[in-house]
Design a protein around this motif. Sequence first.
Motif, PDB file in Angstrom:
ATOM      1  N   GLU A 102       0.826  -1.208   0.000  1.00 23.96           N
ATOM      2  CA  GLU A 102       0.000   0.000   0.000  1.00 23.96           C
ATOM      3  C   GLU A 102       0.857   1.253   0.000  1.00 23.96           C
ATOM      4  O   GLU A 102       0.524   2.256  -0.626  1.00 23.96           O
ATOM      5  CB  GLU A 102      -0.964  -0.032   1.186  1.00 23.96           C
ATOM      6  N   LEU A 153       3.738   1.440  -1.392  1.00 22.25           N
ATOM      7  CA  LEU A 153       4.284   1.557  -2.748  1.00 22.25           C
ATOM      8  C   LEU A 153       3.255   2.076  -3.740  1.00 22.25           C
ATOM      9  O   LEU A 153       3.583   2.812  -4.670  1.00 22.25           O
ATOM     10  CB  LEU A 153       4.794   0.194  -3.231  1.00 22.25           C
ATOM     11  N   LEU A 154       1.991   1.690  -3.518  1.00 27.92           N
ATOM     12  CA  LEU A 154       0.946   2.076  -4.467  1.00 27.92           C
ATOM     13  C   LEU A 154       0.761   3.583  -4.533  1.00 27.92           C
ATOM     14  O   LEU A 154       0.334   4.118  -5.552  1.00 27.92           O
ATOM     15  CB  LEU A 154      -0.367   1.413  -4.079  1.00 27.92           C
ATOM     16  N   ALA A 155       1.063   4.274  -3.412  1.00 25.48           N
ATOM     17  CA  ALA A 155       0.916   5.727  -3.410  1.00 25.48           C
ATOM     18  C   ALA A 155       2.108   6.417  -4.059  1.00 25.48           C
ATOM     19  O   ALA A 155       2.099   7.622  -4.249  1.00 25.48           O
ATOM     20  CB  ALA A 155       0.722   6.220  -1.983  1.00 25.48           C
ATOM     21  N   PRO A 213       4.893   7.036  -7.240  1.00 26.36           N
ATOM     22  CA  PRO A 213       4.755   7.015  -8.712  1.00 26.36           C
ATOM     23  C   PRO A 213       5.339   5.752  -9.335  1.00 26.36           C
ATOM     24  O   PRO A 213       6.386   5.777  -9.963  1.00 26.36           O
ATOM     25  CB  PRO A 213       5.511   8.265  -9.156  1.00 26.36           C
ATOM     26  N   LEU A 214       4.660   4.636  -9.127  1.00 29.12           N
ATOM     27  CA  LEU A 214       5.120   3.372  -9.698  1.00 29.12           C
ATOM     28  C   LEU A 214       3.942   2.708 -10.382  1.00 29.12           C
ATOM     29  O   LEU A 214       2.805   2.890  -9.967  1.00 29.12           O
ATOM     30  CB  LEU A 214       5.601   2.437  -8.589  1.00 29.12           C
ATOM     31  N   LYS A 215       4.250   1.924 -11.406  1.00 29.18           N
ATOM     32  CA  LYS A 215       3.179   1.206 -12.079  1.00 29.18           C
ATOM     33  C   LYS A 215       2.755   0.027 -11.235  1.00 29.18           C
ATOM     34  O   LYS A 215       3.581  -0.626 -10.612  1.00 29.18           O
ATOM     35  CB  LYS A 215       3.681   0.692 -13.428  1.00 29.18           C
ATOM     36  N   ARG A 216       1.458  -0.261 -11.254  1.00 28.46           N
ATOM     37  CA  ARG A 216       0.976  -1.391 -10.463  1.00 28.46           C
ATOM     38  C   ARG A 216       1.614  -2.688 -10.896  1.00 28.46           C
ATOM     39  O   ARG A 216       2.018  -3.498 -10.077  1.00 28.46           O
ATOM     40  CB  ARG A 216      -0.529  -1.516 -10.583  1.00 28.46           C
ATOM     41  N   LYS A 257      -4.279  -4.622 -11.913  1.00 32.45           N
ATOM     42  CA  LYS A 257      -4.724  -3.360 -12.514  1.00 32.45           C
ATOM     43  C   LYS A 257      -6.111  -2.963 -12.035  1.00 32.45           C
ATOM     44  O   LYS A 257      -6.439  -1.786 -11.967  1.00 32.45           O
ATOM     45  CB  LYS A 257      -4.738  -3.516 -14.034  1.00 32.45           C
ATOM     46  N   LYS A 258      -6.948  -3.959 -11.739  1.00 34.36           N
ATOM     47  CA  LYS A 258      -8.349  -3.655 -11.435  1.00 34.36           C
ATOM     48  C   LYS A 258      -8.652  -3.627  -9.951  1.00 34.36           C
ATOM     49  O   LYS A 258      -9.755  -3.314  -9.548  1.00 34.36           O
ATOM     50  CB  LYS A 258      -9.245  -4.713 -12.101  1.00 34.36           C
ATOM     51  N   LYS A 259      -7.690  -3.990  -9.131  1.00 33.47           N
ATOM     52  CA  LYS A 259      -7.984  -4.175  -7.707  1.00 33.47           C
ATOM     53  C   LYS A 259      -8.006  -2.844  -6.943  1.00 33.47           C
ATOM     54  O   LYS A 259      -7.259  -1.936  -7.253  1.00 33.47           O
ATOM     55  CB  LYS A 259      -6.927  -5.099  -7.111  1.00 33.47           C
ATOM     56  N   ASP A 260      -8.889  -2.782  -5.937  1.00 39.20           N
ATOM     57  CA  ASP A 260      -8.913  -1.618  -5.036  1.00 39.20           C
ATOM     58  C   ASP A 260      -8.122  -1.924  -3.777  1.00 39.20           C
ATOM     59  O   ASP A 260      -8.164  -3.034  -3.270  1.00 39.20           O
ATOM     60  CB  ASP A 260     -10.353  -1.310  -4.607  1.00 39.20           C
ATOM     61  N   PHE A 261      -7.405  -0.911  -3.282  1.00 35.56           N
ATOM     62  CA  PHE A 261      -6.639  -1.135  -2.050  1.00 35.56           C
ATOM     63  C   PHE A 261      -7.074  -0.201  -0.943  1.00 35.56           C
ATOM     64  O   PHE A 261      -7.576   0.851  -1.198  1.00 35.56           O
ATOM     65  CB  PHE A 261      -5.152  -0.956  -2.328  1.00 35.56           C
ATOM     66  N   LYS A 274      -8.237   7.928  -1.852  1.00 35.34           N
ATOM     67  CA  LYS A 274      -7.618   6.793  -2.529  1.00 35.34           C
ATOM     68  C   LYS A 274      -7.900   6.814  -4.029  1.00 35.34           C
ATOM     69  O   LYS A 274      -7.100   6.325  -4.815  1.00 35.34           O
ATOM     70  CB  LYS A 274      -8.078   5.481  -1.897  1.00 35.34           C
ATOM     71  N   LEU A 318      -5.416   9.048  -5.577  1.00 36.32           N
ATOM     72  CA  LEU A 318      -4.090   8.432  -5.669  1.00 36.32           C
ATOM     73  C   LEU A 318      -4.058   7.240  -6.609  1.00 36.32           C
ATOM     74  O   LEU A 318      -3.006   6.654  -6.838  1.00 36.32           O
ATOM     75  CB  LEU A 318      -3.653   7.963  -4.286  1.00 36.32           C
ATOM     76  N   MET A 361      -5.381   4.386  -5.955  1.00 38.76           N
ATOM     77  CA  MET A 361      -5.359   3.116  -5.219  1.00 38.76           C
ATOM     78  C   MET A 361      -6.707   2.428  -5.314  1.00 38.76           C
ATOM     79  O   MET A 361      -6.799   1.209  -5.282  1.00 38.76           O
ATOM     80  CB  MET A 361      -5.001   3.347  -3.751  1.00 38.76           C
ATOM     81  N   VAL A 362      -7.763   3.235  -5.379  1.00 40.27           N
ATOM     82  CA  VAL A 362      -9.095   2.689  -5.607  1.00 40.27           C
ATOM     83  C   VAL A 362      -9.509   3.115  -7.012  1.00 40.27           C
ATOM     84  O   VAL A 362      -9.309   4.267  -7.387  1.00 40.27           O
ATOM     85  CB  VAL A 362     -10.094   3.220  -4.556  1.00 40.27           C
ATOM     86  N   ILE A 363     -10.031   2.182  -7.775  1.00 42.31           N
ATOM     87  CA  ILE A 363     -10.390   2.490  -9.157  1.00 42.31           C
ATOM     88  C   ILE A 363     -11.884   2.774  -9.233  1.00 42.31           C
ATOM     89  O   ILE A 363     -12.692   1.903  -8.936  1.00 42.31           O
ATOM     90  CB  ILE A 363      -9.976   1.342 -10.082  1.00 42.31           C
ATOM     91  N   SER A 370       1.101   6.594 -14.081  1.00 42.07           N
ATOM     92  CA  SER A 370       1.385   6.766 -12.659  1.00 42.07           C
ATOM     93  C   SER A 370       2.289   7.960 -12.395  1.00 42.07           C
ATOM     94  O   SER A 370       2.615   8.261 -11.255  1.00 42.07           O
ATOM     95  CB  SER A 370       2.025   5.494 -12.118  1.00 42.07           C
ATOM     96  N   ASN A 371       2.687   8.661 -13.453  1.00 40.27           N
ATOM     97  CA  ASN A 371       3.656   9.735 -13.270  1.00 40.27           C
ATOM     98  C   ASN A 371       3.125  10.927 -12.495  1.00 40.27           C
ATOM     99  O   ASN A 371       3.886  11.636 -11.847  1.00 40.27           O
ATOM    100  CB  ASN A 371       4.166  10.220 -14.633  1.00 40.27           C
ATOM    101  N   ARG A 375       1.728  10.957  -9.870  1.00 35.95           N
ATOM    102  CA  ARG A 375       1.940  10.786  -8.433  1.00 35.95           C
ATOM    103  C   ARG A 375       3.266  11.385  -7.965  1.00 35.95           C
ATOM    104  O   ARG A 375       3.491  11.531  -6.769  1.00 35.95           O
ATOM    105  CB  ARG A 375       1.842   9.310  -8.048  1.00 35.95           C
ATOM    106  N   HIS A 376       4.130  11.738  -8.913  1.00 30.21           N
ATOM    107  CA  HIS A 376       5.349  12.474  -8.546  1.00 30.21           C
ATOM    108  C   HIS A 376       4.999  13.819  -7.925  1.00 30.21           C
ATOM    109  O   HIS A 376       5.801  14.406  -7.215  1.00 30.21           O
ATOM    110  CB  HIS A 376       6.217  12.717  -9.781  1.00 30.21           C
ATOM    111  N   TYR A 393       1.665  11.820  -0.036  1.00 29.55           N
ATOM    112  CA  TYR A 393       0.500  11.233   0.622  1.00 29.55           C
ATOM    113  C   TYR A 393       0.881  10.662   1.985  1.00 29.55           C
ATOM    114  O   TYR A 393       1.858   9.941   2.115  1.00 29.55           O
ATOM    115  CB  TYR A 393      -0.080  10.136  -0.276  1.00 29.55           C
TER     116      TYR A 393
END
Lengths: 260, 235
Positions: free
Chosen positions: A74, A76-78, A80-83, A256-260, B45, B48, B50-52, B69-70, B72-73, B77
């Motif tokens: 979690e 890491l998800l915040a 700027p990285l690709k899932r 790609k589709k998951k919520d965290f 979220k 960010l 994290m939630v789609i 995802s860029n 987010r630079h 958070y």
Amino acid sequence: MFKILKYSFYDLMRSRWSYVYFAFYLLLGVVLLFLNNDLSKAVITLMNVIIVLVPLIGTIFGVMYYYNSKEFTELLLAQPLKRSSIFLGQYLGVAISLSMSLILGLGIPFVFYGLFMSNAIWDFSLLLITGTFLTLIFTALAFNIALSNENRIKGFGYAILLWLFLAIIYDGIFLMSLIIFEDYPLDKLSLIGTMLNPIDLSRTLILLKLDISALLGYTGAVFKQFFGTNFGLIVSFSALTLWVLLPVLRITMKAKKKDF
Amino acid sequence: MIKIKDLYKKFGKNEVLSGLNLEIGEGGIFAVLGPNGSGKTTLIKCLLGMVIPNKGEITVLGENIKSGSNYRHKIDYLPQIANFPNNLKVKELITMIKDLRGKTSLDQDLISLFKLEPFLDKKLGNLSGGTKQKVNLVLTFMFDSPLVILDEPTSGLDPISLLRLKKLIQAEKAKGKTILITSHIMSFVEEISDEIVFLLEGKIYFKGTITELRNKTNQPDFEHAIASILTDNHV
């Protein structure tokens, strides 16, 4: 992805369990060589252990690592990285560290015993290659299960069931079907049945390489005809590669589709 | 800075965000408030990635968040619960995040601001809740991003750290940053925020300054104004 891979790998290298796993194989290798006093025989015994144990450890470790590193994920998800790179990095971190424990743990005693001077080297390499494939396959399957199940207990349950099915129940059903339909020609069916289960496929590959297929009777001859050839070898390795690629593909799709 | 259009999110049958529209300009401190389960954390979220969301469009600094995802630079958070990998040391975690996000020199100032030096070589699993929160704050503020999102920043902090945090937030605001805060501590919100965004049942119920809120609800102070919204809407 490589940064995540690096950190996951370091994280695991620092954990006690990697060493326990490594030490177990080291001990197993030493004891087997000591008892058998023969490289080829040790390889056969090892095969029986590896074929069952590697998938089990891969599944358990994969599920455990995913659930334990949830908070880290979690975090890491915040960033700027690709899932996909986060999850593939973690997956490869687990799979590579497990494979390293296997290769080094078994490799060291065999090398000291004089592996390079014996003609068992190819059998032994095949053993390690299939072991690595099995680690990659079952860790990927474990990540799939963990990604689809928020509940840890359920995740663990499904992972164990999957292992039980592929390692034991599948063989049972397979044998039963062979007995029930014994009046029909079954060579093709049994070949396909073997290809569909990575554990069976690895076992058959090693057995035939070890040249003990004569023990298998008529089926052995058919199998030898298929797996013994270069064509069969290529098809089997493609099947194993497919077993790695499909679950890995699903990891990226699911992530790609998951919520965290 | 942030533009949210027609945002919908369902978890199973539970609709958390139902057609939320929000626009947040550049600079200032915005407090996102609302009762439990009103969708504050889900909204953050979504921002960010994290939630789609099921439906809707979010742009941050002119960039649609779906395009990669860029973006987010440009966001710092602070997650609600500071859960870190337990067998990492504080120092290692900071180096790791720096490695992942890029170079910064602000971490040293922040570490001394929150007096974290004695904890640098300790493992994160052995830290108290408040200390973890301080580490969390260091990780958040060490990148000088134009948008800062703080989810319950005060949780677990002692009075002196709280004071330092308030000063830090004001200093960040003075740099022209946009700061988004959620909190349940009304005195903190009242003291620090320029504008309130009040969420109710997945929609924006109110957006404006605290004075406007008091006038709208005819209540003498901020706390009662919030309470009157909640009782009027049977929460």
